[in-house]
Design an enzyme around this catalytic site. Structure first.
Site, PDB file in Angstrom:
ATOM      1  N   GLY A 229       0.833  -1.209   0.000  1.00 20.25           N
ATOM      2  CA  GLY A 229       0.000   0.000   0.000  1.00 20.25           C
ATOM      3  C   GLY A 229       0.856   1.241   0.000  1.00 20.25           C
ATOM      4  N   ASN A 230       0.263   2.363   0.340  1.00 17.85           N
ATOM      5  CA  ASN A 230       1.024   3.619   0.456  1.00 17.85           C
ATOM      6  C   ASN A 230       0.387   4.479   1.542  1.00 17.85           C
ATOM      7  OD1 ASN A 230      -0.991   5.493  -0.833  1.00 17.85           O
ATOM      8  ND2 ASN A 230      -0.675   4.071  -2.542  1.00 17.85           N
ATOM      9  N   HIS A 231       0.991   5.644   1.797  1.00 16.97           N
ATOM     10  CA  HIS A 231       0.591   6.453   2.960  1.00 16.97           C
ATOM     11  C   HIS A 231      -0.617   7.365   2.728  1.00 16.97           C
ATOM     12  CE1 HIS A 231       3.924   5.147   5.331  1.00 16.97           C
ATOM     13  NE2 HIS A 231       4.806   5.561   4.445  1.00 16.97           N
TER      14      HIS A 231
ATOM     15  N   ALA B 146      -4.152   7.702  -4.739  1.00 17.14           N
ATOM     16  CA  ALA B 146      -2.763   7.268  -4.921  1.00 17.14           C
ATOM     17  C   ALA B 146      -2.803   5.794  -5.320  1.00 17.14           C
ATOM     18  CB  ALA B 146      -1.979   7.470  -3.632  1.00 17.14           C
TER      19      ALA B 146
END
Ligand code: CTP
Length: 212
Positions: free
Chosen positions: A26-28, A94
């Protein structure tokens, strides 16, 4: 009620790409920017479709129709479904650029050895929407850059056939991922560049609406 009668598609949050039933890549992204944009359009009278990745946020305006997705593939399918009837598309999610080639059906057990996961590229949703862009449809993308920011953002604007690109940089203090504030630069396809100071994400959303 300046956007009354307009259909607006907004994406928000990260995507999660499953490695096995327990783990993901995943990402932030928190989704705060996309949710603020969805609220701003809804408060201005638009009919908003919000497609969100996994986030811990609720919508306030009850007229926002929300679809939750997990993976980049699911976000792609949802966007392609709703894009044709949208007057304005804002792609603030994102989206993962890579996804595991294989998702293990069972939890991967440790063996004491290295684990190599092969990642394959996901489809670029925004580029696909740009290809299918309808007459009079406005498409806005985001660009997250850590170097050569303006020139990289301009390239994305052109390649993805966008009307505007909103540049934000995690290098700026209190900006981009997770924060309640963001510092953006809006670049139009005609090459106009407008830089803003640090603002709350709600204020940033209003600046985006004002430009339109
Ligand atoms: N985007 C998308 N689908 C993807 C990747 C990105 O729709 N698979 C969209 C994002 O929502 C954003 C824009 O493309 O609006 C730019 O995303 P960004 O991560 O800045 O750039 P990338 O196009 O992924 O390029 P790079 O990672 O090489 O900077």
């Amino acid at each position: 009620m300046i956007f009354k009668g307009k259909n607006v598609l907004v994406t928000a949050g990260p995507t999660h790409e499953a490695i096995d039933p327990i783990r993901f890549i995943g990402n932030h992204s928190s989704g705060k920017m996309g949710f603020a944009i969805a609220e701003a359009f809804a408060n201005a009278g638009a009919k908003v479709k919000l497609i969100s990745g996994p986030v811990c946020l609720n919508t306030k305006n009850t007229s926002i129709s929300r679809t939750d997705v997990t993976s980049a593939k699911q976000m792609y399918d949802a966007c392609l479904k709703y894009a044709p009837q949208s007057d304005i598309i804002v792609m603030s999610a994102a989206v993962a650029d890579f996804t595991p080639l294989k998702t293990s059906k069972q939890k991967i057990k440790k063996t004491g050895k290295n684990l190599i996961i092969k990642l394959v590229p996901t489809k670029d949703i925004l580029a696909e929407l740009g290809k299918r862009k309808k007459k009079n449809q406005i498409i806005i993308g985001f660009a997250l850059e850590t170097e050569n920011e303006i020139s990289n953002a301009k390239k994305k604007l052109k390649i993805k056939n966008l009307d505007y690109i909103i540049l934000n940089s995690p290098n700026d203090r209190n900006s981009a991922f997770r924060y309640d504030t963001n510092k953006i630069t809006i670049i139009s396809k005609k090459g106009k560049i407008v830089k803003f100071g640090l603002k709350t994400k709600t204020e940033v959303a209003h600046e985006i609406l004002k430009i339109l």
